[in-house]
Design an enzyme around this catalytic site. Sequence first.
Site, PDB file in Angstrom:
ATOM      1  N   SER A  19       3.088  -3.794   1.422  1.00 20.03           N
ATOM      2  CA  SER A  19       2.316  -4.677   2.298  1.00 20.03           C
ATOM      3  C   SER A  19       0.820  -4.453   2.150  1.00 20.03           C
ATOM      4  CB  SER A  19       2.738  -4.457   3.757  1.00 20.03           C
ATOM      5  OG  SER A  19       2.550  -3.092   4.147  1.00 20.03           O
ATOM      6  N   GLY A  20       0.399  -3.925   0.990  1.00 24.00           N
ATOM      7  CA  GLY A  20      -1.019  -3.755   0.707  1.00 24.00           C
ATOM      8  C   GLY A  20      -1.629  -5.016   0.124  1.00 24.00           C
ATOM      9  N   CYS A  42      -2.804  -5.156 -14.482  1.00 25.91           N
ATOM     10  CA  CYS A  42      -3.725  -6.289 -14.411  1.00 25.91           C
ATOM     11  C   CYS A  42      -4.483  -6.438 -15.731  1.00 25.91           C
ATOM     12  CB  CYS A  42      -4.693  -6.138 -13.242  1.00 25.91           C
ATOM     13  SG  CYS A  42      -5.732  -4.650 -13.288  1.00 25.91           S
ATOM     14  N   SER A  75     -11.754  -3.880  -5.010  1.00 30.02           N
ATOM     15  CA  SER A  75     -10.468  -4.551  -5.203  1.00 30.02           C
ATOM     16  C   SER A  75      -9.375  -3.587  -5.630  1.00 30.02           C
ATOM     17  CB  SER A  75     -10.598  -5.669  -6.233  1.00 30.02           C
ATOM     18  OG  SER A  75     -10.819  -5.133  -7.526  1.00 30.02           O
ATOM     19  N   ALA A  76      -9.712  -2.311  -5.758  1.00 34.63           N
ATOM     20  CA  ALA A  76      -8.748  -1.294  -6.184  1.00 34.63           C
ATOM     21  C   ALA A  76      -8.243  -0.545  -4.956  1.00 34.63           C
ATOM     22  CB  ALA A  76      -9.390  -0.335  -7.173  1.00 34.63           C
ATOM     23  N   GLY A 117      -2.790   2.075  -4.285  1.00 38.70           N
ATOM     24  CA  GLY A 117      -1.802   2.030  -5.354  1.00 38.70           C
ATOM     25  C   GLY A 117      -2.454   1.986  -6.723  1.00 38.70           C
ATOM     26  N   THR A 118      -3.493   1.161  -6.862  1.00 35.11           N
ATOM     27  CA  THR A 118      -4.205   1.071  -8.134  1.00 35.11           C
ATOM     28  C   THR A 118      -4.832   2.412  -8.499  1.00 35.11           C
ATOM     29  OG1 THR A 118      -4.686  -1.280  -7.808  1.00 35.11           O
ATOM     30  CG2 THR A 118      -6.086  -0.095  -9.356  1.00 35.11           C
ATOM     31  N   ARG A 119      -5.466   3.039  -7.530  1.00 35.54           N
ATOM     32  CA  ARG A 119      -6.149   4.315  -7.789  1.00 35.54           C
ATOM     33  C   ARG A 119      -5.151   5.419  -8.133  1.00 35.54           C
ATOM     34  NH1 ARG A 119     -11.534   4.074  -6.015  1.00 35.54           N
ATOM     35  NH2 ARG A 119     -12.016   2.070  -5.020  1.00 35.54           N
TER      36      ARG A 119
END
Length: 312
Positions: free
Chosen positions: A11-12, A129, A160-161, A164-166
């Site tokens: 839900s991020g 991405c 925008s990171a 989860g991305t980090r």
Amino acid sequence: MTKTKVAVIGSGNIGTDLMIKILRLSDTLEMAAMVGIDPDSDGLARAARLKVPVTHEGVDGLIRMEGFDDIAIVFDATSAKAHIENAKRLSPYGKRLVDLTPAAIGPYVVPPVNLDEHLNSDNLNLVTCGGQATIPIVHAVSRVTPVPYAEIVASISSKSAGPGTRANIDEFTETTAAAIEQVGGAGRGKAIIVLNPAEPPLIMRDTVFCLIGDADQEAVRTSVEEMVAAVAEYVPGYRLKQRVQFTPIAPDEPVHTLLPDGAPPVTTKVAVFLEVEGAAHYLPAYAGNLDIMTSAALRVAERVATHSEVTR
């Protein structure tokens, strides 16, 4: 036509944007559940306001939800580590998984390149991405001429990171590099990600470098432009920043250190500069990295749903 019911785990930023795209854009898919682990997350609150069934108890909560048996496709927008566990937990239930993390349990899928090859796969991995933005370009070059080496640089706004991305930086570079080779067709691939802290935030930029031998440069340029148009069909903000560039390799440049064993000779560097502007369904337009992933996920799931309907 009866819509295919889907669930989104995570839900991020990515999961919420994907949910909004499904609700706004899809004539094929129906949001049947939004799944998170934080009861106070904005994504779960937004889903509840939009009358989407929610649970904050993760995959176990999803399995216990009324209507779980009717859900055919599950998107995972969590993290690489979490997806491994989520896939194991869902395995007995026969769901089709669309993986937006770099976990790479299933085959790498980039819609305009190889989606049709994997429509019957149980777990489709969307690489990253940066992979979704650049692998189509590597493939566009490699379908004209061999590409012994390809390198991509994805620059995204740090705003925008999300977490989860980090948490997935290492998996990003490894998974993207592998997919550059396996899907893009490069002999050797390398991937770099840059989190840009600039204010105001900058739109996602991607650079693709390919080393090639003697080739029809106009054919390469045409192939790239056609591929950009194919991606833009489902990611409207995807575009070239300038014409494809060709630069001769100087005799003293040590490019041989980049090439795999047995690679054909290279004479030319190809540079492709891209920009990905988001549709701003959830985050602002600078978050093209989020938009290209959720747009690819939507394209994949809709194609899987219609294919399953035809072949059922």
